[in-house]
Design a protein around this motif. Structure first.
Motif, PDB file in Angstrom:
ATOM      1  N   CYS A 269     -45.115   1.681   8.186  1.00  0.00           N
ATOM      2  CA  CYS A 269     -44.257   0.689   7.898  1.00  0.00           C
ATOM      3  C   CYS A 269     -42.878   0.690   8.458  1.00  0.00           C
ATOM      4  CB  CYS A 269     -44.170   0.737   6.237  1.00  0.00           C
ATOM      5  SG  CYS A 269     -43.159   2.312   5.608  1.00  0.00           S
ATOM      6  N   TYR A 270     -41.990  -0.097   8.408  1.00  0.00           N
ATOM      7  CA  TYR A 270     -40.903  -0.439   9.269  1.00  0.00           C
ATOM      8  C   TYR A 270     -39.890   0.475   8.758  1.00  0.00           C
ATOM      9  CZ  TYR A 270     -36.898  -2.404  11.555  1.00  0.00           C
ATOM     10  OH  TYR A 270     -35.691  -2.400  12.505  1.00  0.00           O
TER      11      TYR A 270
ATOM     12  N   ARG B 256     -48.059  -5.401  12.325  1.00  0.00           N
ATOM     13  CA  ARG B 256     -48.319  -4.502  11.533  1.00  0.00           C
ATOM     14  C   ARG B 256     -49.626  -5.069  10.511  1.00  0.00           C
ATOM     15  NH1 ARG B 256     -47.058  -2.181   6.477  1.00  0.00           N
ATOM     16  NH2 ARG B 256     -47.633  -0.215   6.059  1.00  0.00           N
TER      17      ARG B 256
ATOM     18  N   GLU C 217     -43.454  -6.658  12.054  1.00  0.00           N
ATOM     19  CA  GLU C 217     -44.168  -6.634  10.940  1.00  0.00           C
ATOM     20  C   GLU C 217     -45.457  -7.569  10.932  1.00  0.00           C
ATOM     21  OE1 GLU C 217     -40.861  -7.713   8.034  1.00  0.00           O
ATOM     22  OE2 GLU C 217     -40.604  -5.726   7.582  1.00  0.00           O
TER      23      GLU C 217
END
Length: 670
Positions: A216-217, A207, A204
């Motif tokens: 996104c995770y 990102r 994250e």
């Protein structure tokens, strides 16, 4: 029904409060009677033949039900009813007016068809274009759409202005499409996540640098679940998956990874696929964590794990290779079957072997879409300790293949019958390299006395210790190696990398140890031949091993060969003949490397609030890092200095030597 706008054409609008007042005006005692009076008063306004009477009755029925429900909820108390439903009573209801047909509802302009729009705007379109443009501009400004009004005005300034707007819009759309195409594919993002060894927090953070590029995770979480077969059981001391489920999932992911390559096969070939894998079990020491066990006798000081590695996918009666594991000794394809927190003993090892073998015996074909894949599993990913346990050999100084003891290892004249069923275990190449290295060291320590362990005097023991200290110091000084030194928590410094450095620098090693350089070199050639992963000429190899054994006995007859040295030099060729794949592909290195991974995954990638959660996380991480699809995305790096010597090439089959030379030429061209 709740609620039409006041004044809607053909509709009569009332509030629920109006209906409640009608009920209150009636002189009846019960609430049901009040509802009936209200309904009668409203229906009296309609004639019996009114076209809307049926619709009105239906709506009044719904209204009565709503009032009745809320009256009961207020426990039949007027004050509580009014307090609880104050906002609801202000709401509106609509009933058709008496004598008027409801008709078809009118559609908005945007809901009309193209034909209806043209018909409705026919008169408007007869006006001058400038008038229509100006009217549009003013109407947009009135409704607050100032930017749209300016654009309409700008478009009509010159005949070419509209063309410029169209080109700019097309260019902007293309740039947006290019930006979308630059986004990282979900599968590549998961590969990066696994390959870099990231945690959720670390991903994250990465990102945040470019959220539009990295998915996104939560998307990665969904993809990760596709990498897991159905886990059979997770407890405080165990995590396991059924072998059938694991092999089905591995076959499915391999087919997905191969893609078009398998689609080109004929229907008969798709039904003849065979996946050859190796498996084994091994124990290791682990860090102990501050988490309580339900059973106080349990401990996490040791772990015992079983795993498998897919090696080849073949098809047809000719056994053509469709897929070959490019790194059979790497942990990247090493998939866990069971991990248990238990110390490795003979009983535990035999129990594990029987447990896994019973599942392997019951294995059925894996059906993946139109493919049918049969499984063949080889029990070769094991070390000498497991071999002794599996063959019920109680002494570590006895050969489990021929039954000879250490006192008989140097007797090369006597031929002993081999137990053919014990040849299937392979040669445990990683441990063979380490044991070769240690055998030379132990001979070197005793060169001053030229005696084995028995009947050493105090002076001779001191001479051995002095020689050992001298050799250790010279290795540290000349090669930077720590030899025969205990490591903290477990084991010593005699590991695979130390032994490789020892044999790579065989001339320096011979100078330090005082061992014949030709003997060390010949042992290096034997190890390189076994570990290269190519097919071996068994006759040439057997002759070379016999000559090496004779050289060892002629030089150092006072010190018996170690069991591993005896096994390779005396039975190595027999084991190679029995193996259905090159012996170098059947080593136990992948499982040994997994022991280190388990320590790392427990420390960095597992939840610590629960032992069950911790074990599940470790098991999932082992499955994720060995997934065939993700591992197949990894680029193979050409290793430097892996060229084989002429002596090694002489011990290989000519066909494999030719293939090897072609591969090297291709690499050079690249």
């Amino acid at each position: 029904m709740d609620c039409a706008q006041p004044g809607s054409s053909g509709m009569r609008v009332m509030t629920r409060n109006d209906l409640f007042n009608i009920m209150e005006r009636s002189n009846t005692s019960t609430f049901d009677e009040k509802l009936q009076c209200m309904e009668r008063e409203l229906l009296n306004q309609y004639a019996e033949n009114d076209p809307n009477i049926a619709d009105v009755k239906q709506k009044l029925s719904i209204i009565r039900h709503q009032f009745k429900q809320k009256w009961l909820a207020a426990r039949k108390t007027k004050a509580r009813f009014l307090e609880n439903n104050a906002e609801w009573l202000k709401g509106c209801i609509s009933l058709p007016k008496a004598g008027e047909s409801p008709g078809r509802p009118q559609k908005s302009f945007l809901e009309l068809s193209e034909r209806s729009k043209r018909r409705k705007t026919k008169e408007l379109r007869s006006s001058d274009t400038d008038e229509l443009t100006y009217a549009t501009q003013m109407k947009l400004r009135e409704t607050g759409k100032v930017d749209a009004s300016k654009i309409v005005k700008d478009l009509t300034k010159s005949p070419r202005r509209a063309r410029k707007y169209a080109v700019a819009m097309k260019k902007s759309t293309c740039e947006e499409d290019q930006e979308k195409s630059k986004r990282l594919a979900h599968s590549r993002a998961l590969f990066m996540f696994v390959e870099a060894g990231l945690t959720q927090t670390q991903y994250e953070v990465v990102r945040e640098t470019n959220p539009s590029f990295y998915p996104c995770y939560s998307i990665l979480q969904k993809l990760k679940k596709e990498c897991y077969p159905e886990i059979h059981r997770v407890t405080e001391t165990c995590a396991e998956v059924q072998v059938q489920n694991l092999m089905d999932h591995t076959a499915q992911r391999l087919i997905l990874h191969l893609g078009e390559a398998v689609e080109q096969l004929s229907e008969a070939e798709k039904q003849s696929l065979v996946l050859i894998s190796k498996w084994g079990c091994d124990g290791s020491q682990q860090m102990q964590y501050k988490m309580k066990f339900e059973n106080e006798a349990d401990s996490d000081a040791n772990i015992f794990q079983s795993s498998m590695v897919p090696l080849q996918l073949i098809y047809g009666p000719e056994k053509k290779i469709l897929w070959q594991n490019p790194t059979p000794s790497s942990p990247r394809y090493c998939r866990p079957m069971r991990i248990r927190f238990i110390k490795e003993t003979t009983d535990v090892t035999n129990e594990e072997i029987d447990y896994i073998k019973s599942q392997i015996t019951a294995l059925t074909k894996s059906e993946v879409n139109s493919f049918s894949i049969k499984h063949k599993m080889l029990f070769t990913m094991i070390d000498g300790k497991v071999c002794n346990a599996a063959t019920h050999t109680k002494s570590t100084m006895r050969c489990y293949i021929c039954g000879a003891t250490s006192l008989q290892f140097n007797d090369l004249e006597k031929e002993r019958p081999c137990k053919k069923e014990n040849l299937e275990f392979g040669l445990s190449l990683l441990h063979a390299r380490i044991r070769f290295f240690e055998s030379i060291l132990h001979v070197a320590y005793r060169l001053p006395v030229r005696k084995w362990n028995v009947r050493l005097t105090a002076e001779e023991k001191q001479a051995v210790e002095n020689k050992k200290k001298e050799i250790q110091d010279k290795f540290r000084e000349k090669l930077g190696l720590l030899v025969d030194i205990p490591k903290a928590n477990f084991g010593n410094t005699n590991d695979g990398n130390t032994s490789r450095r020892f044999f790579e620098n065989f001339e320096v090693s011979a100078t330090i140890t005082g061992i014949d350089v030709n003997l060390i070199y010949r042992l290096k050639v034997i190890l390189d031949t076994l570990c290269c992963g190519l097919k071996i000429n068994c006759e040439m190899f057997e002759r070379y091993c016999q000559e090496t054994a004779k050289l060892y006995v002629s030089l150092y007859k006072f010190y018996p060969m170690s069991p591993t040295l005896h096994k390779v030099l005396r039975h190595g060729a027999s084991v190679v003949r029995e193996a259905i794949l090159p012996i170098g592909q059947l080593s136990e290195e992948a499982a040994e490397a997994r022991n280190k991974h388990i320590r790392t995954f427990r420390l960095n990638y597992a939840r610590k609030f629960s032992r069950i959660a911790c074990n599940a996380d470790v098991f999932n991480r082992l499955l994720l890092t060995s997934d065939p699809v993700l591992t197949g995305m990894r680029k193979r790096k050409n290793k430097k200095n892996v060229s084989l010597s002429a002596d090694v090439l002489n011990l290989l089959l000519e066909s494999d030597v030719l293939n090897l030379s072609f591969d090297e030429d291709d690499n050079n061209e690249e």
